[in-house]
Design a protein around this motif. Structure first.
Motif, short mmCIF file in Angstrom:
data_model
loop_
_atom_site.label_atom_id
_atom_site.label_comp_id
_atom_site.label_asym_id
_atom_site.label_seq_id
_atom_site.Cartn_x
_atom_site.Cartn_y
_atom_site.Cartn_z
N LYS A 1 16.34 -13.81 -34.06
CA LYS A 1 16.06 -12.81 -35.15
C LYS A 1 16.83 -11.70 -35.09
O LYS A 1 16.67 -10.72 -35.94
CB LYS A 1 14.64 -12.50 -34.74
CG LYS A 1 13.49 -13.78 -35.15
CD LYS A 1 13.46 -13.98 -36.48
CE LYS A 1 12.54 -15.05 -36.56
NZ LYS A 1 12.13 -15.33 -37.97
N ALA A 2 17.67 -11.59 -34.05
CA ALA A 2 18.88 -10.36 -34.27
C ALA A 2 19.42 -10.29 -35.53
O ALA A 2 19.70 -11.53 -36.30
CB ALA A 2 19.95 -10.70 -32.99
N PRO A 3 19.66 -9.16 -36.06
CA PRO A 3 20.55 -8.92 -37.43
C PRO A 3 21.91 -9.81 -37.07
O PRO A 3 22.75 -9.67 -36.14
CB PRO A 3 20.93 -7.48 -37.17
CG PRO A 3 19.91 -6.86 -36.46
CD PRO A 3 19.60 -7.75 -35.59
N PRO A 4 22.02 -10.33 -38.35
CA PRO A 4 23.41 -11.47 -38.30
C PRO A 4 24.38 -10.19 -38.41
O PRO A 4 24.43 -9.16 -38.77
CB PRO A 4 23.21 -12.08 -39.64
CG PRO A 4 22.41 -11.23 -40.44
CD PRO A 4 21.44 -10.86 -39.60
N ILE B 1 12.99 -9.41 -39.54
CA ILE B 1 12.26 -8.49 -38.74
C ILE B 1 11.35 -8.82 -37.33
O ILE B 1 10.34 -9.57 -37.82
CB ILE B 1 11.50 -7.04 -39.05
CG1 ILE B 1 12.64 -6.35 -39.95
CG2 ILE B 1 11.06 -6.21 -38.05
CD1 ILE B 1 11.66 -5.32 -40.81
N GLY B 2 11.81 -9.29 -36.25
CA GLY B 2 10.97 -9.73 -35.11
C GLY B 2 10.55 -11.31 -35.46
O GLY B 2 11.23 -11.89 -36.04
N SER B 3 9.19 -11.35 -35.42
CA SER B 3 8.59 -12.79 -35.43
C SER B 3 7.80 -12.66 -36.89
O SER B 3 7.18 -13.57 -37.15
CB SER B 3 7.58 -12.90 -34.61
OG SER B 3 6.73 -12.11 -34.47
N THR B 4 8.17 -11.61 -37.97
CA THR B 4 7.51 -11.50 -39.12
C THR B 4 8.54 -12.58 -40.00
O THR B 4 9.49 -12.81 -39.62
CB THR B 4 7.67 -10.21 -39.58
OG1 THR B 4 8.87 -9.78 -39.83
CG2 THR B 4 7.21 -9.25 -38.47
N ILE C 1 14.41 -1.08 -33.53
CA ILE C 1 13.98 -2.54 -33.37
C ILE C 1 15.12 -3.52 -33.37
O ILE C 1 15.44 -4.37 -32.64
CB ILE C 1 13.17 -2.61 -34.31
CG1 ILE C 1 11.74 -1.90 -33.92
CG2 ILE C 1 12.61 -4.22 -34.44
CD1 ILE C 1 10.43 -1.77 -35.12
N ALA C 2 16.09 -2.99 -34.62
CA ALA C 2 17.15 -4.09 -34.68
C ALA C 2 18.24 -3.84 -33.63
O ALA C 2 18.86 -4.77 -33.16
CB ALA C 2 17.85 -3.49 -35.93
#
Length: 198
Positions: free
Chosen positions: A21-24, A47-50, A109-110
């Motif tokens: 889920k990390a930003p590409p 974002i995260g597990s969303t 968060i990112a």
């Protein structure tokens, strides 16, 4: 293979199956002086597990992280491990669909999801948290005055490869290029009410 190695390998497989889920990494093209870059495809960060995503549009112009050159000697630079999160933060500061505080925490968060080291994470976050108000205000003034920061497809490649962003931006203004409308309040903003990965 030791038991620890097998466990780590298995955890790695779980992470691959679950999906990162990390930003590409953004696909970008530099302007002539390599101080600004334009995205040549959208950058989509879940974002995260969303299921909520921040989408940095194709054509968005970024300078990655605005790290003062004096800090480069301690390992911080515009394109560090936090660079992907910085592009998202640049977009949030430009679009201003979330509050500034939410935007800063979404950066945090990112960075966590990008596995930025805790020292770099702290310095970058504190830098924007303590010193970002000027950039936030400048962006609001620039947007209000009609300066674009999202380059349409037709203009993505300047005819002159030496063109800098300030000069090209002035050209885009003469061409009456305007940004697309941004959401008034994005559905992902509330994740920035906390610094925890949702």
């Amino acid at each position: 293979m030791t038991a620890i190695s097998r466990t780590l390998w298995a955890l790695g497989l779980v992470a691959l199956v679950a999906g990162c889920k990390a930003p590409p990494a953004p696909t970008v093209r530099p302007f002539g002086d390599n101080k600004f870059w334009v995205t040549v495809e959208p950058l989509e960060y879940t974002i995260g597990s969303t299921n909520d995503r921040i989408v940095v549009p194709k054509g968005f112009v970024t300078d990655f992280a605005s790290i003062p050159q004096a800090l480069w000697s301690i390992g911080l630079s515009p394109q560090g491990q936090y660079g992907r999160a910085a592009v998202i933060h640049d977009y949030l500061y430009w679009a201003q669909t979330c509050t500034r505080e939410q935007s800063d925490r979404l950066l945090l968060i990112a960075m966590k999801e990008s596995e930025v080291g805790s020292f770099d994470e702290l310095l970058v976050y504190q830098g924007v948290n303590l010193g970002g108000q000027g950039s936030w205000n400048d962006n609001a003034k620039e947007r209000t005055s009609g300066l674009p920061r999202v380059v349409p497809e037709k203009y993505l490649r300047p005819a002159d490869p030496n063109m800098t962003w300030p000069i090209y931006r002035a050209y885009l203004v003469k061409e009456r290029v305007m940004d697309p409308p941004f959401e008034k309040k994005a559905p992902y903003c509330h994740y920035g009410d906390s610094s925890n990965i949702p």
